[in-house]
Design a protein around this motif. Structure first.
Motif, PDB file in Angstrom:
ATOM      1  N   PHE A 140       0.831  -1.194   0.000  1.00  0.00           N
ATOM      2  CA  PHE A 140       0.000   0.000   0.000  1.00  0.00           C
ATOM      3  C   PHE A 140       0.870   1.250   0.000  1.00  0.00           C
ATOM      4  N   ARG A 182      -8.116   9.231   2.510  1.00  0.00           N
ATOM      5  CA  ARG A 182      -9.327   8.410   2.396  1.00  0.00           C
ATOM      6  C   ARG A 182      -9.262   7.424   1.231  1.00  0.00           C
ATOM      7  N   SER A 183      -8.077   7.229   0.667  1.00  0.00           N
ATOM      8  CA  SER A 183      -7.939   6.390  -0.528  1.00  0.00           C
ATOM      9  C   SER A 183      -7.429   4.983  -0.239  1.00  0.00           C
ATOM     10  N   ARG A 184      -7.399   4.594   1.022  1.00  0.00           N
ATOM     11  CA  ARG A 184      -7.028   3.219   1.411  1.00  0.00           C
ATOM     12  C   ARG A 184      -5.653   2.819   0.897  1.00  0.00           C
ATOM     13  N   THR A 226      -4.365   3.202  -1.963  1.00  0.00           N
ATOM     14  CA  THR A 226      -4.485   2.566  -3.274  1.00  0.00           C
ATOM     15  C   THR A 226      -4.676   3.610  -4.368  1.00  0.00           C
ATOM     16  N   ILE A 247     -17.772   7.257   2.193  1.00  0.00           N
ATOM     17  CA  ILE A 247     -16.374   7.022   2.554  1.00  0.00           C
ATOM     18  C   ILE A 247     -16.056   7.816   3.809  1.00  0.00           C
ATOM     19  N   GLY A 253     -11.212   6.113   5.127  1.00  0.00           N
ATOM     20  CA  GLY A 253     -11.344   5.525   3.793  1.00  0.00           C
ATOM     21  C   GLY A 253     -12.187   4.273   3.769  1.00  0.00           C
ATOM     22  N   LEU A 254     -12.883   3.969   4.851  1.00  0.00           N
ATOM     23  CA  LEU A 254     -13.696   2.753   4.898  1.00  0.00           C
ATOM     24  C   LEU A 254     -14.999   2.956   4.136  1.00  0.00           C
ATOM     25  N   THR A 255     -15.380   1.957   3.384  1.00  0.00           N
ATOM     26  CA  THR A 255     -16.614   1.980   2.613  1.00  0.00           C
ATOM     27  C   THR A 255     -17.752   1.381   3.449  1.00  0.00           C
ATOM     28  N   ASP A 263     -16.959  -2.179   4.187  1.00  0.00           N
ATOM     29  CA  ASP A 263     -15.951  -2.332   5.241  1.00  0.00           C
ATOM     30  C   ASP A 263     -16.594  -2.221   6.615  1.00  0.00           C
ATOM     31  N   TYR A 323      -6.677  -4.062   3.368  1.00  0.00           N
ATOM     32  CA  TYR A 323      -6.474  -2.743   3.975  1.00  0.00           C
ATOM     33  C   TYR A 323      -6.794  -2.773   5.469  1.00  0.00           C
ATOM     34  N   LEU A 324      -7.842  -3.487   5.855  1.00  0.00           N
ATOM     35  CA  LEU A 324      -8.193  -3.576   7.275  1.00  0.00           C
ATOM     36  C   LEU A 324      -7.094  -4.274   8.063  1.00  0.00           C
TER      37      LEU A 324
END
Length: 346
Positions: free
Chosen positions: A194, A226-228, A230, A267, A271-273, A276, A315-316
Motif C-alpha cells: 500500500f 481516504r484512498s485506502r 491505493t 467514505i 477511507g472505509l466503505t 468495510d 487494507y483492514l
C-alpha cells in the motif's frame, strides 16, 4: 426520412465523434489514461521500480529479453500499470489476458504463437489458471517451446513448436495459491505494498493536472487519507469529487469539498466503505469481536468470501482493524475506537 434511409444524414450525426474538437469532456477523457508511461513517472514502490530499472537496463544493454516477472499484492496498486511500462521500456507489444479467461490449453497456444521477440504477455490473476493451462506454460517460459501431441495410442507422435523469446508478466492478489513449479520460473519476483499518503498526494495532484481539475494541496491531502493506500481508489474518488465540485461548488477542489463529496459516497475519514463497516459491525455484533471464520462472515453479509479476502481485508489488516488468528478473524483495538465502542474486558 430516418437515419437508415440517409447515409449522409447518419454521417453528419457521428461527425462529432470523429472530430476531437466536438467531443464532450467525458469522451475526451476516455481517450487518454492516467497511467504513467515510464518508470521515471511512476510514483511509489521505490524498491520495485529500482529493481525493474536495473533489470530493463541490463537486458537492453545485452540485447536480450527481460526475465519473466511476477507482481503480487492487493488490487489497484499498479501491477497492470507496471506491465504497460515494461512493454514501453522494452519496446515490445503488450498482450493482456487473465487466468480465468484461459479455460483450455488451446486458448494459450493461440496467444503464444502470435507473440514476437521481446513482446510482453501479461496474465492478470495468474493464480486462477486451470492446471492444464499452467502446465503448458512451463516449457513455454523455460524453453520458449510448446509440444503438440498428434493422434492417440500407438500412432501418437509429438511435435515441438519453437516460440519467440517473449516476456511473461504475471499478476496475482494471492501469491500463495500459485504452484511452486510456476512460481519458480519467474526471474523477477516483486511484492507491491500500500502507498503512503505522501505518494498518493503526488498521484492525485498529477491526475488532477491531467484532468484539468483545480486541486488545492489541502484537498489532495484529505483525498489521499481516504484512498485506502491505493492509487486506483484515489483516482476514482478524485473523479467523484470533481463532479461534486463542478455541480455543488465553483469547480475547485478544497478540503471541505473533498469531505462533503466523500461523505456523500459513504467514505469515512479512514477511507472505509459501507461494506468495510458492515464487515466490522458483523464481527462486533454477531460474533462479539471474534475470532470468527471468513465463511461465517461471508454468509452473514451475503457476500462472496473471495470478495472479502481480496478486496475488504487487505487494507483492514494493514491498518490493524482486523487480526487474523488460527481461530479466525477478530477485531483489533483500533477498530473498536473507530466504531466508537469500548474495548472488551478480558
Amino acid at each position: 426520412m430516418d437515419k437508415q434511409e440517409s447515409p449522409l444524414l447518419y454521417s453528419s450525426d457521428i461527425r462529432g465523434v470523429l472530430n476531437p474538437e466536438a467531443e464532450p469532456e467525458d469522451l475526451e477523457e476516455s481517450l487518454f489514461s492516467l497511467r504513467p508511461g515510464s518508470l521515471s513517472e511512476y510514483v511509489g514502490q521505490a524498491e520495485t521500480v529500482e529493481t525493474l530499472q536495473i533489470a530493463i537496463a541490463a537486458a537492453r544493454k545485452r540485447g536480450e529479453s527481460l526475465e519473466h516477472a511476477l507482481l503480487h499484492g492487493p488490487p489497484g496498486l499498479g501491477k497492470t500499470t507496471l506491465a504497460h511500462i515494461i512493454a514501453h521500456e522494452m519496446g515490445g507489444r503488450l498482450t493482456l489476458t487473465s487466468g480465468p479467461a484461459l479455460e483450455k490449453a488451446g486458448d494459450l497456444v493461440g496467444i503464444l504463437t502470435h507473440l514476437g521477440d521481446g513482446d510482453i504477455l501479461f496474465i492478470d490473476e495468474i493464480h486462477r489458471l486451470p492446471r492444464a493451462v499452467e502446465e503448458f506454460l512451463y516449457s513455454a517460459m523455460e524453453d520458449f517451446a510448446i509440444d503438440f501431441v498428434f493422434d492417440k495410442g500407438v500412432h501418437a507422435r509429438s511435435h515441438r513448436y519453437r516460440l519467440k523469446r517473449f516476456v511473461l508478466v504475471g499478476a496475482t492478489t494471492r501469491v500463495g495459491l500459485l504452484s511452486a513449479p510456476l512460481r519458480d520460473r519467474f526471474g523477477i519476483f516483486r511484492s507491491l505494498d500500500f502507498y503512503d499518503d505522501a505518494d498518493l498526494v503526488r498521484i492525485v495532484m498529477r491526475s488532477a493536472s491531467l484532468l484539468g481539475v483545480p486541486l488545492l494541496r489541502e484537498g489532495a491531502e484529505t483525498l489521499a487519507k481516504r484512498s485506502r493506500g491505493t492509487p486506483r481508489i484515489a483516482n476514482r474518488l478524485l473523479k467523484r469529487v470533481r463532479d461534486y465540485a463542478q455541480v455543488r461548488g465553483d469547480g475547485r477542489i478544497y478540503e471541505d469539498t473533498v469531505s462533503k463529496a466523500l461523505t456523500l459516497e459513504g467514505i469515512d475519514t479512514m477511507g472505509l466503505t459501507p461494506l468495510d463497516r458492515r464487515y466490522l459491525q458483523t464481527i462486533l455484533s454477531f460474533y462479539n469481536g471474534g475470532p470468527v471464520g471468513i465463511e461465517a462472515i461471508a454468509a452473514t453479509l451475503q457476500e462472496e468470501s473471495d470478495t472479502l479476502v481480496d478486496v475488504v481485508e487487505p487494507y483492514l489488516l494493514k491498518i490493524g482493524f482486523v487480526i487474523r488468528t488460527s481461530a479466525g478473524r477478530r477485531l483489533g483495538s483500533a477498530a473498536y475506537e473507530h466504531l466508537g465502542f469500548p474495548l472488551p474486558q478480558d
